[in-house]
Design an enzyme around this catalytic site. Structure first.
Site, PDB file in Angstrom:
ATOM      1  N   GLN A 284       0.824  -1.201   0.000  1.00  0.00           N
ATOM      2  CA  GLN A 284       0.000   0.000   0.000  1.00  0.00           C
ATOM      3  C   GLN A 284       0.860   1.254   0.000  1.00  0.00           C
ATOM      4  O   GLN A 284       1.739   1.391   0.857  1.00  0.00           O
ATOM      5  CB  GLN A 284      -0.895  -0.008   1.236  1.00  0.00           C
ATOM      6  CG  GLN A 284      -1.835   1.183   1.346  1.00  0.00           C
ATOM      7  CD  GLN A 284      -2.672   1.133   2.618  1.00  0.00           C
ATOM      8  OE1 GLN A 284      -2.231   0.623   3.634  1.00  0.00           O
ATOM      9  NE2 GLN A 284      -3.868   1.687   2.568  1.00  0.00           N
ATOM     10  N   GLY A 285       0.630   2.149  -0.938  1.00  0.00           N
ATOM     11  CA  GLY A 285       1.358   3.423  -0.967  1.00  0.00           C
ATOM     12  C   GLY A 285       0.437   4.582  -0.666  1.00  0.00           C
ATOM     13  O   GLY A 285       0.029   5.315  -1.569  1.00  0.00           O
TER      14      GLY A 285
ATOM     15  N   SER B 124       0.471   6.467   2.969  1.00  0.00           N
ATOM     16  CA  SER B 124       1.121   7.424   3.868  1.00  0.00           C
ATOM     17  C   SER B 124       2.377   8.006   3.257  1.00  0.00           C
ATOM     18  O   SER B 124       3.080   7.352   2.484  1.00  0.00           O
ATOM     19  CB  SER B 124       1.499   6.746   5.186  1.00  0.00           C
ATOM     20  OG  SER B 124       0.365   6.399   5.917  1.00  0.00           O
TER      21      SER B 124
ATOM     22  N   GLU C   4     -14.132  -2.318   4.959  1.00  0.00           N
ATOM     23  CA  GLU C   4     -14.149  -3.494   5.821  1.00  0.00           C
ATOM     24  C   GLU C   4     -14.522  -3.070   7.230  1.00  0.00           C
ATOM     25  O   GLU C   4     -13.681  -2.627   7.994  1.00  0.00           O
ATOM     26  CB  GLU C   4     -12.730  -4.104   5.816  1.00  0.00           C
ATOM     27  CG  GLU C   4     -12.539  -5.299   6.696  1.00  0.00           C
ATOM     28  CD  GLU C   4     -12.832  -6.595   5.954  1.00  0.00           C
ATOM     29  OE1 GLU C   4     -12.509  -7.631   6.503  1.00  0.00           O
ATOM     30  OE2 GLU C   4     -13.371  -6.558   4.832  1.00  0.00           O
TER      31      GLU C   4
ATOM     32  N   SER D 181      -5.781   5.726  13.469  1.00  0.00           N
ATOM     33  CA  SER D 181      -5.400   5.677  14.886  1.00  0.00           C
ATOM     34  C   SER D 181      -6.651   5.677  15.764  1.00  0.00           C
ATOM     35  O   SER D 181      -7.754   6.016  15.318  1.00  0.00           O
ATOM     36  CB  SER D 181      -4.552   6.889  15.241  1.00  0.00           C
ATOM     37  OG  SER D 181      -5.357   8.056  15.252  1.00  0.00           O
ATOM     38  N   ASN D 182      -6.467   5.300  17.023  1.00  0.00           N
ATOM     39  CA  ASN D 182      -7.614   5.278  17.927  1.00  0.00           C
ATOM     40  C   ASN D 182      -8.212   6.671  18.110  1.00  0.00           C
ATOM     41  O   ASN D 182      -9.411   6.798  18.347  1.00  0.00           O
ATOM     42  CB  ASN D 182      -7.213   4.664  19.271  1.00  0.00           C
ATOM     43  CG  ASN D 182      -7.125   3.151  19.179  1.00  0.00           C
ATOM     44  OD1 ASN D 182      -7.259   2.596  18.084  1.00  0.00           O
ATOM     45  ND2 ASN D 182      -6.914   2.492  20.302  1.00  0.00           N
ATOM     46  N   GLU D 183      -7.376   7.697  17.968  1.00  0.00           N
ATOM     47  CA  GLU D 183      -7.911   9.063  18.050  1.00  0.00           C
ATOM     48  C   GLU D 183      -8.843   9.323  16.861  1.00  0.00           C
ATOM     49  O   GLU D 183      -9.899   9.949  17.016  1.00  0.00           O
ATOM     50  CB  GLU D 183      -6.767  10.090  18.059  1.00  0.00           C
ATOM     51  CG  GLU D 183      -5.923  10.074  19.338  1.00  0.00           C
ATOM     52  CD  GLU D 183      -5.042   8.853  19.478  1.00  0.00           C
ATOM     53  OE1 GLU D 183      -4.535   8.359  18.454  1.00  0.00           O
ATOM     54  OE2 GLU D 183      -4.864   8.364  20.611  1.00  0.00           O
TER      55      GLU D 183
END
Lengths: 362, 393, 362, 393
Positions: free
Chosen positions: D126-127, D129, D245, D376-378
């Protein structure tokens, strides 16, 4: 496994929702009742009339032939509306009688209990003792037909309103269940001093009856707790949206909205666990694992949501004129009812060897 | 670094301990230790005993009854007072309005107010928060308009703690509605609670108690010489007042007493064939709370040792935050220890339950306030983030 | 009580700070060592030469006559700079010898250990066993002068670099301390098979010596942990200030800055507790309560700060090229060294009856 | 509501269990269960076995190898796969680029890429980030300029998981630098990793492993027919991919297996005269984690049961958040159970330590990523706050 609510269950939810709205505590400017709720005969009659006590029992003993799933749905609605009654207590007593009593005792006691004409509540806690299903300081003596009890049970919620009590007492080195008359009881303190009693079923059946009765009570209070959380979160969210501080709505403060998100997580985990307990107890009334897990998850979620609901409201959340603090108070009481989180964790810890891994999908 | 108190401080500690445990009546201290709603009479009696001994307002200027103590001595004084269950001098008097009048007041105001404030002859309450201005004080709405030599006050205050006992209120009011910044339009007024036009409405809290109030002002006329400092200086005074007390803000002695009581209770509750204190999870939680309390107390002492004059040790910012959390944890645990007995808020006359169990849940619920009042924990974190870590968020 | 650092202590801090900067792991683009640090003779020689091993011991045995306070200050500087060595291990061994050895053993062993010419480390952990100060599976047999050991110790950090080990072994139903030669040991796995050993002092003195030795090791590792936290927090704060996301610095996200504030609280509580342990052990090397409390507080603070430091950094915090993850790894290792938080809580729990309340001001 | 699986679903469960436990070699599964850095060969072998049985890409269109399963069946499939320690089909292939090509790709792209993607003949990475664009994808910088019928790509990607094994990369690139909104200028390109100008640099993580990479693009020429969808449609495709997903995102089966292993380990570690599992605090923590895991799994099942078509049950948003937390808690606890043995990352040949203990700390550290990667969880909390609770903060 399927969590879908069917049409009958939806109709029950709606009916209890309306009942609860009619009997919910009035909003008031000024002082309102706080702490443990007194018995309200009108609310109780309405609950009995709708058949909510009868839900999980067979038609042979005056039950409705529904299941513990319906108990969970009904108690959730009561919890949302802050209708606090002897519902869990009476269900526990009914469970003790249904699973522990003789056939004659079931036939004799259950119909009246389930139709609301006779209030029977359990007396389990002993003063100066931590929560236990074993009796220690209340003792039973005398041969069958001449049993008497000595010692004290306290607090016994709703004992002052009850017609009869079903209590635990020590018989030799075992714990049995006993029926006593409550006509003269005027408070939550119940003292026995050679008090005549009737053994409920046999000493052999008592442990399983106790587990099954407690399971039913736990289901009712955890579902009520779910309802309280399910009401406290939207109140908090609404407050964050509308209340302004420093010229902007509180919802502009990310630290608050992220904490509201965590409350939502706690709520949904509790919902899954309570509904599952309803299904599991319908299949096996003796499934103490499902009940203890529901008690632990609602205990942890309830503390989290109750505390954060007040904190995110600020001062207004502390006042008795506003509902959110009452939810927190009720969640706190439920945590200390039928064994607290620590007690249930210890009970679950004792069963770790029974299974390799968690399995809910059977 | 030194583990032990200096000889001088040890002697000071003994002197405080002796005073609090022998000169304040045991029955008064027992009532305070039992918790529940405080008795105003007991608070008055205690503060007057302390004041007679010169111990009510040690952090005031010496001229007005203060002591030239070190920060450590102030800590010891508070610690011993809390350990002996002596009601502390009323915070609104000793820690709030007193220092404000001593710093910003006229000589006449000092002479008029400071002695009765120290002796609790005047019971002060605080008029800061308003329904629309809690943490955001600059948004306050209450207005005072000068009419001759009187201010005419209209509006409302709320969360006025113990206002039902108060003789006077110190209030932030908006005197300059046209000031360019909201903060600049605020003044600090002293108002006699018996002035016509003042109505106090108690607010019931979820524990059933009535410790806070709404206070309504309807054309309340306040003599102009009861304004402290300059017109429009109220914001500066408020900041002084709120930032005044950094050491001693964590009620370590009170938490310590509460935790020791909980341990004593747990040792008296039967559990199986032993006691609740012998249950491993209960014992571990006690060990954890004692450890966390020791860490807090050590931090208080470190702050006290390293604070000199106006330059408080940065760590002082954590005391309110951590102190309130730990106090709440201890009361939460106490309610857990009470267990089923905690369900009863009013025990019957012939109860077999220990009296403390009836207060356990109410005290737990009541102290949810500790992380809200006096600068919420969110505000405390913002102060740490911006003031210490340099994170302007 | 007084936490003020005097001029001599400040000078020591500065000196160790400089030493640590010289021996700190280099910043590197590409792979770097991770996990337990190998013994580096150069760093070790520098530590010994500065007298850091000698700090808490009397001049009669080659010590510097300073105190455990200085140990705490020195170890904190090493921790800040990520200089991981056998410092805590060697100090523990020195503590075992100083408090458990005979006068002759002290005179014989300590001077070389403290000047760095002889490395002695403790062997306490046994494979397949949880942490304990008691020996179970390593046993000592034979009369005085002919003692042999059997069984395995593992892992014994730095055993491969050590000249001697001081290990626990079961003698009958008691645990004793024994000296063994480590010349042939090539890894952290140490197997005894009738291996000749010398009893360190007497069995009667062993329990107190073990406590005192462990206290010293705990002080060194908790101070190192303090240093790691004291470095990880400013790194995190700096990252929040400079790193931009969605066009603004991370510091604009209040949920992150409030969590940084909580990290600061954890750090300062740990600082107070570690410095206090330094003072308490100077007054009483046997004060296991002060040591256990320091271990618990740094354990909880270390986990909190270590995990949040990575989370607030995001992906970069996971990489070995960046220091913050190394601090977290080291804090994790320290948590599992000399007893974890659970072990120390259980030890503290066993002493609850000894005192009415917490008292640190004496 | 029904506690039990329907007969049909129970049969399906048995079928899956049989397949995974008998058709995937035990030694391969044992290596996967042991943890540590994954073997690319094992992953290829497992995915090809699954694909041969039609079980590699069940959520793809039936035409391309998918199954018309219910959400519950998908859950059972994943659960049984994880319980049997079968390496799951490579997420970049099965869950990311495959559904993208199936939905947005041309017929030619589908025919060219989908079969080898399902069979792991192409290993995708995966590209997304970049060093300056993590959670904030719209800020990506890498540029592609059309030159004839080729895109010329320059720039850098990072956090490219398992990029060292990859044959192809799917990348978000900026093709329209002048688009009025940053999101509108992005396109979705498929790039052969053997194209000249691509450099992969592995990034070492704190556990010592190398599962992520930087990928540098220096005048990399990409045929124009490898752009998926329309020019400038990359943002839409990325949102589709990331939101694709929702069920199955909590690795319940994996957590369950890890927790069961930890329990087994604790029962084998001696502690005093018993085992570590018998220590009350350890046992209570197991009971708590099992309870929390049950709550998570029940929530996954509830979400599966109540999700129909494009309308996922709202509670699905909590699965990633809670799943990563619980996974991290279990690995943290596993390292605690390893205790002193966890200090050794590379055991000597003659070790007496159990092999799992050497991985305990590294796995704990490695899985700190679980709350960072993949949203992220944030970010998850923000999705819940704004998407479900209506709190735009």
């Amino acid at each position: 496994m399927d969590f879908t609510i069917d049409d009958d269950q939806k109709a029950l939810q709606d009916a209890v929702h309306e009942l609860a709205a009619r009997h919910a505590p009035a909003e008031a400017h000024g002082d309102v009742p706080v702490g443990p709720a007194a018995h309200d005969p009108k609310t109780w009659a309405a609950i009995a009339e709708m058949g909510l006590l009868a839900l999980p029992f067979g038609e042979d003993v005056g039950g409705a032939g529904a299941s513990t799933v319906e108990v969970a749905l009904a108690a959730t609605e009561l919890g949302k509306a802050r209708v606090v009654t002897a519902y869990a207590d009476a269900l526990t007593a009914a469970g003790l009688i249904a699973h522990g009593g003789t056939a004659a005792q079931r036939d004799d006691l259950l119909p009246g209990l389930l139709d609301g004409s006779v209030l029977i509540v359990p007396g389990l806690a002993e003063p100066g003792r931590s929560w236990s299903l074993e009796a220690y300081d209340v003792t039973a003596s005398g041969a069958a037909g001449e049993v008497t009890l000595s010692g004290a049970k306290e607090p016994v919620p709703y004992a002052d309103a009850a017609d009869k009590l079903v209590v635990t007492a020590r018989a030799g080195d075992r714990t049995g269940l006993y029926l006593v008359d409550a006509a003269d009881v005027t408070s939550t303190h119940v003292r026995f001093d050679g008090t005549p009693a009737v053994a409920l079923g046999s000493l052999d059946d008592a442990p399983r009856a106790l587990r099954a009765g407690l399971n039913l009570g736990i289901l009712a209070v955890t579902a009520e707790a779910l309802g309280a959380m399910d009401a406290a979160l939207p109140m908090t969210v609404e407050y964050l949206k509308t209340r302004k501080q420093f010229g902007v709505p509180l919802a502009a403060f990310q630290t608050l909205t992220q904490r509201a998100a965590d409350m939502y997580v706690s709520l949904e985990l509790a919902r899954s666990t309570v509904l599952y307990a309803g299904m599991a107890l319908a299949a096996d009334p003796d499934d103490a694992t499902a009940a203890s897990r529901a008690k632990v998850v609602t205990g942890q979620s309830g503390r989290h949501i109750g505390q954060e609901a007040i904190q995110l409201h600020g001062g207004i959340g502390m006042t008795a004129e506003y509902a959110v603090g009452h939810y927190t108070a009720r969640l706190t009481a439920i945590e200390h009812t039928f064994g607290d989180t620590r007690w249930h964790l210890a009970r679950l810890a004792a069963t770790l060897d029974d299974h390799q891994q968690v399995d809910v999908l059977a | 670094m030194h583990l032990h108190l200096s000889e001088e401080d040890a002697a000071f500690q003994q002197q405080m301990r002796d005073f609090f445990t022998t000169q304040v009546p045991a029955d008064l201290r027992a009532r305070w230790a039992a918790g529940g709603e405080p008795s105003a009479d007991d608070m008055r009696e205690a503060q007057r005993l302390l004041n007679a001994a010169g111990l009510a307002v040690p952090h005031w200027p010496v001229e007005w009854g203060g002591k030239d103590w070190t920060q450590l001595q102030r800590h010891i004084y508070l610690q011993e007072m809390q350990a002996a269950s002596v009601p502390p001098p009323l915070a609104f008097n000793a820690n709030m309005v007193g220092p404000v009048i001593a710093t910003f007041g006229s000589q006449e105001q000092k002479e008029r107010f400071l002695p009765p404030t120290a002796n609790l002859n005047i019971w002060w309450c605080q008029g800061f928060s308003e329904p629309g201005a809690g943490s955001d004080l600059a948004g306050l709405q209450i207005r005072a308009v000068l009419d001759g030599d009187e201010w005419v006050v209209n509006g409302q205050k709320t969360w006025t703690t113990l206002g039902q006992h108060a003789d006077w209120i110190f209030a932030l009011v908006r005197t300059e509605p046209d000031a360019p910044k909201k903060q600049q339009g605020i003044s600090f007024l002293l108002i006699d609670m018996t002035t016509p036009g003042i109505t106090v409405r108690p607010i019931q809290l979820i524990d059933g108690g009535h410790e806070v109030n709404e206070v309504f002002f309807d054309d309340v006329r306040v003599p102009a010489d009861q304004l402290v400092g300059e017109r429009g200086q109220g914001w500066t005074i408020a900041k002084f007042l709120l930032g005044n007390e950094r050491v001693g803000v964590a009620p370590v002695g009170t938490i310590k007493r509460a935790l020791a009581s909980a341990k004593q209770h747990a040792a008296q509750i039967a559990s199986g064939d032993g006691t609740l204190l012998q249950e491993p999870l209960v014992a571990a939680r006690f060990a954890e709370l004692e450890t966390q309390l020791a860490a807090l107390e050590l931090t208080v002492l470190r702050v006290a040792a390293n604070s000199h004059g106006d330059k408080p040790e940065p760590a002082s910012s954590i005391l309110k935050l951590r102190g309130s959390q730990l106090q709440q944890d201890v009361f939460e645990f106490t309610a857990d220890i009470a267990g089923p007995a905690s369900l009863e808020w009013h025990q019957p006359d012939d109860t077999d339950l220990a009296a403390w169990t009836a207060l356990a849940t109410r005290t737990y619920l009541n102290f949810r306030k500790a992380s809200i009042y006096g600068g919420s924990n969110e505000v405390q974190r913002s102060i740490i983030a911006s003031g210490i870590l340099g994170l302007k968020g």
